[in-house]
Scaffold this motif. Structure first.
Motif, PDB file in Angstrom:
ATOM      1  N   ILE A   1      -5.267  12.500  -4.754  1.00  0.00           N
ATOM      2  CA  ILE A   1      -5.861  13.487  -5.175  1.00  0.00           C
ATOM      3  C   ILE A   1      -5.604  14.364  -5.862  1.00  0.00           C
ATOM      4  N   ALA A   2      -5.256  15.589  -4.462  1.00  0.00           N
ATOM      5  CA  ALA A   2      -5.445  16.858  -4.139  1.00  0.00           C
ATOM      6  C   ALA A   2      -3.718  17.041  -4.156  1.00  0.00           C
ATOM      7  N   ARG A   3      -2.859  16.476  -3.904  1.00  0.00           N
ATOM      8  CA  ARG A   3      -1.538  15.722  -3.281  1.00  0.00           C
ATOM      9  C   ARG A   3      -0.990  15.449  -4.500  1.00  0.00           C
ATOM     10  N   ASP A   4      -1.563  15.391  -5.307  1.00  0.00           N
ATOM     11  CA  ASP A   4      -0.489  14.512  -6.717  1.00  0.00           C
ATOM     12  C   ASP A   4       0.293  13.465  -6.593  1.00  0.00           C
ATOM     13  N   THR A   5      -0.632  12.758  -6.449  1.00  0.00           N
ATOM     14  CA  THR A   5      -0.292  10.849  -6.256  1.00  0.00           C
ATOM     15  C   THR A   5       0.369  11.046  -7.646  1.00  0.00           C
ATOM     16  N   ARG A   6       1.036   9.877  -7.865  1.00  0.00           N
ATOM     17  CA  ARG A   6       1.416   9.152  -9.445  1.00  0.00           C
ATOM     18  C   ARG A   6       0.764   8.249  -9.353  1.00  0.00           C
ATOM     19  N   ARG A   7       0.033   8.142  -8.042  1.00  0.00           N
ATOM     20  CA  ARG A   7      -0.776   6.456  -8.174  1.00  0.00           C
ATOM     21  C   ARG A   7      -2.030   7.079  -8.210  1.00  0.00           C
ATOM     22  N   ARG A   8      -2.210   7.977  -9.677  1.00  0.00           N
ATOM     23  CA  ARG A   8      -3.894   8.287  -9.617  1.00  0.00           C
ATOM     24  C   ARG A   8      -4.925   7.671  -9.747  1.00  0.00           C
ATOM     25  N   GLY A   9      -4.991   6.315 -10.363  1.00  0.00           N
ATOM     26  CA  GLY A   9      -5.702   4.875 -11.056  1.00  0.00           C
ATOM     27  C   GLY A   9      -6.157   4.928 -10.058  1.00  0.00           C
ATOM     28  N   ARG A  10      -5.051   4.004  -8.920  1.00  0.00           N
ATOM     29  CA  ARG A  10      -5.483   3.188  -7.183  1.00  0.00           C
ATOM     30  C   ARG A  10      -6.042   4.666  -6.970  1.00  0.00           C
ATOM     31  N   ALA A  11      -5.629   5.758  -6.723  1.00  0.00           N
ATOM     32  CA  ALA A  11      -7.053   6.687  -5.838  1.00  0.00           C
ATOM     33  C   ALA A  11      -8.484   6.938  -5.754  1.00  0.00           C
ATOM     34  N   LEU A  12      -8.208   6.930  -7.386  1.00  0.00           N
ATOM     35  CA  LEU A  12      -9.568   6.996  -7.775  1.00  0.00           C
ATOM     36  C   LEU A  12     -10.506   5.692  -7.804  1.00  0.00           C
TER      37      LEU A  12
END
Length: 92
Positions: free
Chosen positions: A52-63
């Motif tokens: 999340i801190a590195r601004d992933t395109r897969r934010r939902g998966r990271a969350l």
């Protein structure tokens, strides 16, 4: 003609790395619900936060990985409190 050294991490590679961290966070969090939650839970939390801190395109998966990692740690605390062990089983 002067040669310049290429940068070690390009923005595209950094984005790919963050996307990989998001997926790894999700997988580790999911596996942690069944096995080794003391290890996989904190790993999922760290990887999800970094993605999340590195601004992933897969934010939902990271969350989702971050949430599952937190659930792993909560499960560990509940097991330690109720059973005085880190193991659990289905049924009796």
């Amino acid at each position: 003609m002067a040669l310049t050294a290429p940068s070690r991490t390009s923005p595209a590679r950094a984005r790919r790395d963050a996307d990989g961290m998001a997926v790894a966070s999700f997988v580790l969090g999911l596996i942690g619900l069944l096995l080794f939650n003391a290890v996989f839970g904190p790993c999922a939390i760290v990887l999800g936060t970094l993605a999340i801190a590195r601004d992933t395109r897969r934010r939902g998966r990271a969350l989702l990985g971050l949430t599952l990692g937190i659930a792993d740690v909560v499960l560990l605390i509940v097991l330690l409190t109720l059973n005085h062990s880190v193991f659990w089983q289905f049924g009796g």
